[in-house]
Design a protein around this motif. Structure first.
Motif, mmCIF file in Angstrom:
data_model
loop_
_atom_site.group_PDB
_atom_site.id
_atom_site.type_symbol
_atom_site.label_atom_id
_atom_site.label_comp_id
_atom_site.label_asym_id
_atom_site.label_seq_id
_atom_site.Cartn_x
_atom_site.Cartn_y
_atom_site.Cartn_z
ATOM 1 N N PRO A 290 0.816 -1.258 -0.107
ATOM 2 C CA PRO A 290 -0.157 0.090 0.048
ATOM 3 C C PRO A 290 0.873 1.143 0.042
ATOM 4 C CG PRO A 290 -0.080 -0.879 2.152
ATOM 5 C CD PRO A 290 0.636 -1.988 1.216
ATOM 6 N N ASP A 291 1.703 1.153 -0.911
ATOM 7 C CA ASP A 291 2.557 2.650 -1.202
ATOM 8 C C ASP A 291 2.430 2.790 -2.597
ATOM 9 O OD1 ASP A 291 5.027 1.581 -2.228
ATOM 10 O OD2 ASP A 291 4.768 0.524 -0.560
ATOM 11 N N TRP A 292 2.544 4.221 -2.912
ATOM 12 C CA TRP A 292 2.517 4.773 -4.355
ATOM 13 C C TRP A 292 3.718 4.064 -5.307
ATOM 14 C CZ3 TRP A 292 -1.851 5.704 -5.813
ATOM 15 C CH2 TRP A 292 -2.766 6.449 -4.901
ATOM 16 N N ALA A 293 4.880 3.828 -4.775
ATOM 17 C CA ALA A 293 6.052 3.199 -5.463
ATOM 18 C C ALA A 293 5.517 1.868 -5.897
ATOM 19 C CB ALA A 293 7.203 3.255 -4.576
ATOM 20 N N SER A 294 4.880 1.002 -5.081
ATOM 21 C CA SER A 294 4.511 -0.172 -5.487
ATOM 22 C C SER A 294 3.435 -0.049 -6.507
ATOM 23 C CB SER A 294 4.255 -1.169 -4.201
ATOM 24 O OG SER A 294 3.640 -2.421 -4.612
ATOM 25 N N LEU A 295 2.344 0.486 -5.998
ATOM 26 C CA LEU A 295 0.952 0.684 -6.748
ATOM 27 C C LEU A 295 1.214 1.193 -8.350
ATOM 28 C CD1 LEU A 295 -1.157 1.897 -3.764
ATOM 29 C CD2 LEU A 295 -1.202 -0.424 -4.815
ATOM 30 N N ASP A 296 1.980 2.281 -8.350
ATOM 31 C CA ASP A 296 2.272 2.750 -9.699
ATOM 32 C C ASP A 296 3.044 1.899 -10.256
ATOM 33 O OD1 ASP A 296 1.113 5.134 -8.737
ATOM 34 O OD2 ASP A 296 2.885 6.225 -8.281
ATOM 35 N N ALA A 297 3.710 0.903 -10.002
ATOM 36 C CA ALA A 297 4.461 0.148 -10.838
ATOM 37 C C ALA A 297 3.572 -1.014 -11.595
ATOM 38 C CB ALA A 297 5.625 -0.819 -10.073
ATOM 39 N N ARG A 298 2.287 -1.212 -11.098
ATOM 40 C CA ARG A 298 1.484 -2.103 -11.931
ATOM 41 C C ARG A 298 1.294 -2.026 -13.066
ATOM 42 N NH1 ARG A 298 -4.473 -2.359 -12.492
ATOM 43 N NH2 ARG A 298 -5.128 -4.346 -12.379
ATOM 44 N N PRO A 299 1.444 -2.793 -14.181
ATOM 45 C CA PRO A 299 1.121 -2.346 -15.626
ATOM 46 C C PRO A 299 -0.402 -2.426 -15.855
ATOM 47 C CG PRO A 299 2.022 -4.720 -15.271
ATOM 48 C CD PRO A 299 1.756 -4.228 -13.831
ATOM 49 N N LEU A 300 -0.661 -1.272 -16.849
ATOM 50 C CA LEU A 300 -2.132 -1.088 -16.935
ATOM 51 C C LEU A 300 -2.729 -2.153 -17.857
ATOM 52 C CD1 LEU A 300 -3.939 1.414 -16.538
ATOM 53 C CD2 LEU A 300 -3.504 1.974 -18.715
ATOM 54 N N PRO A 301 -3.582 -2.692 -17.474
ATOM 55 C CA PRO A 301 -4.436 -3.948 -18.272
ATOM 56 C C PRO A 301 -4.751 -3.386 -19.617
ATOM 57 C CG PRO A 301 -5.639 -3.867 -15.994
ATOM 58 C CD PRO A 301 -4.439 -2.625 -16.032
ATOM 59 N N ALA A 302 -4.081 -4.111 -20.582
ATOM 60 C CA ALA A 302 -3.916 -3.659 -22.086
ATOM 61 C C ALA A 302 -5.208 -3.322 -22.656
ATOM 62 C CB ALA A 302 -3.608 -4.930 -22.846
ATOM 63 N N TRP A 303 -6.587 -3.869 -22.062
ATOM 64 C CA TRP A 303 -7.847 -3.502 -22.659
ATOM 65 C C TRP A 303 -8.309 -2.008 -22.786
ATOM 66 C CZ3 TRP A 303 -11.658 -0.553 -20.607
ATOM 67 C CH2 TRP A 303 -11.619 -0.389 -19.346
ATOM 68 N N PHE A 304 -7.626 -1.201 -21.774
ATOM 69 C CA PHE A 304 -7.944 0.047 -21.623
ATOM 70 C C PHE A 304 -7.079 1.173 -22.859
ATOM 71 C CE2 PHE A 304 -7.181 4.424 -19.790
ATOM 72 C CZ PHE A 304 -8.570 4.839 -19.711
ATOM 73 N N ASP A 305 -5.943 0.625 -23.177
ATOM 74 C CA ASP A 305 -5.360 1.497 -24.136
ATOM 75 C C ASP A 305 -5.799 1.005 -25.420
ATOM 76 O OD1 ASP A 305 -3.181 3.290 -25.322
ATOM 77 O OD2 ASP A 305 -2.235 1.237 -26.073
ATOM 78 N N GLN A 306 -6.217 -0.362 -25.613
ATOM 79 C CA GLN A 306 -6.852 -0.568 -26.956
ATOM 80 C C GLN A 306 -8.323 0.122 -27.155
ATOM 81 O OE1 GLN A 306 -6.791 -4.884 -26.445
ATOM 82 N NE2 GLN A 306 -4.402 -4.963 -26.668
ATOM 83 N N ALA A 307 -8.862 0.190 -25.939
ATOM 84 C CA ALA A 307 -10.381 0.513 -26.154
ATOM 85 C C ALA A 307 -10.481 2.267 -27.033
ATOM 86 C CB ALA A 307 -11.035 0.738 -24.802
#
Length: 432
Positions: free
Chosen positions: A5-22
């Motif tokens: 539960p800290d930004w360094a860890s959370l921000d490193a999560r890859p964005l699920p691909a569907w969003f950029d494709q949509a």
């Protein structure tokens, strides 16, 4: 990996691909503010928070003396709400995802929130689970479902007490905000959470990082859910999933981080206004221009409509959405699943924009050239270059321009009393 539960860890999560494709979404602003349908969805705040004279006189002229905002909820009937018709409209508009306001800053929830007693759409007003009904219809149409949720509530006594303490107490977050977020995720399994109302307090007050860690680690949507960046008073454009940065945000250059531009057909409000007029609405050309610029810069485009208190999306909004859909039927190949190209726009003119997909480059031009010749200086042609126009059969003739780009001869458009509609795309293969 498990996220902490800290930004360094959370921000490193890859964005699920569907969003950029949509690329394309529809935003729906709907709540008790749809009853006065005047000013904007900030009606209650302007009336009771700021006590603006124009709002006070509006209420005096329309409602009995002593009317409170809570009294308006009974008139939020959603009587004509047909979720399947909405889903069909959004599908025809070319939307790959839809975001509904589950709760705006007024605190009224569009589902039967157990911690919003008597201030929700099941106990009062529609007596329906609006969040659930729309979600079911969208999923039948294969459209991803996003839930907008405001962290704060302007006039909630618990929130006001926490604010008074300088946010040293967290009664509102523990009893209202967080129970609702967990409830929404467990009940409706959203594909996206569009957070808002974050600006007053730091994440230590909102508990956003622990919620997001649970969302990414243990929730039923941990692998697919996408979130925005409005989780604390200094999160925007810095932390979270993709970035909204600000309403109607337009970067001048290609951002390094995935982002979304939210816009509204009604330029003066996100929710429905009964007194809007045509000049205040975006026309088809403006919508297409905004979409094209946004996607060229790697963003998603989220376009808002405000339904009436009865649950009707008024014909002018439908007309604009269907115009966008017709354009995407022809030119969607240059939009969906595309990536930014090495150049975003031609010669800073703002009338030709580029996207790319695989080895193809798309040049989308917003103004039809007078002499029917499209001059592109950015792409470098090769002996194998081939040019086609989306929605038009056959290849187009081109020649190398003196400056090294391409001069493309466009198909002849029959003269018409109407100026041609906005936005055409040529597909360039075999260019660098």
């Amino acid at each position: 990996p498990r996220y902490s539960p800290d930004w360094a860890s959370l921000d490193a999560r890859p964005l699920p691909a569907w969003f950029d494709q949509a690329k394309v979404g529809v935003f729906v602003h709907w709540g008790v503010f749809s009853v006065p349908a005047w000013g904007s969805e900030w009606f209650w705040w302007h009336w009771r928070g700021e006590r603006r004279p124009d709002y006070e006189s509006f209420v005096r002229s329309r409602y009995p003396p002593g009317t409170t905002y809570a009294d308006l909820a009974a008139q939020f009937t959603a009587r004509d709400f047909q979720p399947r018709e909405w889903a069909q409209l959004f599908q025809r508009a070319g939307a790959r995802y839809v975001v509904l306001t589950t709760k705006h800053h007024e605190g009224f929830t569009n589902w039967g929130s157990p911690v919003s007693w008597n201030w929700n759409s099941v106990d009062t007003g529609p007596h329906r689970d609006l969040v659930g009904e729309l979600g079911k219809a969208l999923r039948e149409s294969n459209i991803r479902y996003g839930l907008y949720h405001s962290l704060l509530e302007w006039f909630n006594p618990l929130y006001l007490a926490d604010k008074e303490s300088g946010f040293k107490t967290q009664n509102f977050v523990l009893k209202k905000t967080m129970p609702e977020l967990y409830d929404l995720v467990l009940k409706y399994k959203p594909d996206l959470i569009w957070s808002d109302g974050d600006w007053d307090a730091p994440e230590s007050y909102w508990n956003s990082t622990s919620f997001l860690a649970w969302l990414y680690n243990d929730s039923p949507v941990k692998d697919t859910v996408v979130v925005n960046d409005r989780w604390c008073n200094n999160c925007s454009c810095h932390h979270g999933g993709y970035y909204n940065c600000a309403d109607k945000y337009k970067p001048g250059t290609l951002p390094a981080h995935k982002w979304e531009m939210c816009s509204s057909i009604d330029r003066r409000s996100w929710g429905y206004r009964s007194n809007m007029n045509l000049a205040e609405l975006m026309d088809e050309a403006s919508i297409i221009k905004e979409l094209v610029q946004t996607v060229s810069f790697g963003g998603n485009y989220l376009l808002s409509v405000g339904p009436t208190k009865e649950g009707v999306i008024v014909p002018i909004f439908q007309e604009r959405l269907l115009a966008l859909g017709r354009w995407l039927d022809t030119n969607g190949e240059a939009i969906y699943e595309s990536k930014p190209w090495r150049v975003q726009m031609e010669n800073s003119t703002g009338t030709v924009w580029y996207t790319a997909k695989g080895l193809a480059v798309y040049a989308i031009f917003l103004i039809w050239p007078r002499d029917n010749v499209l001059d592109l200086s950015s792409p470098t042609p090769s002996p194998t270059t081939q040019v086609t126009m989306l929605g038009f059969g056959g290849t187009l003739k081109w020649q190398k321009s003196p400056g090294g780009g391409l001069l493309i001869t466009l198909p002849y458009l029959l003269p018409s009393p109407q100026p041609p509609r906005s936005g055409w795309a040529v597909k360039l293969e075999g260019v660098k």
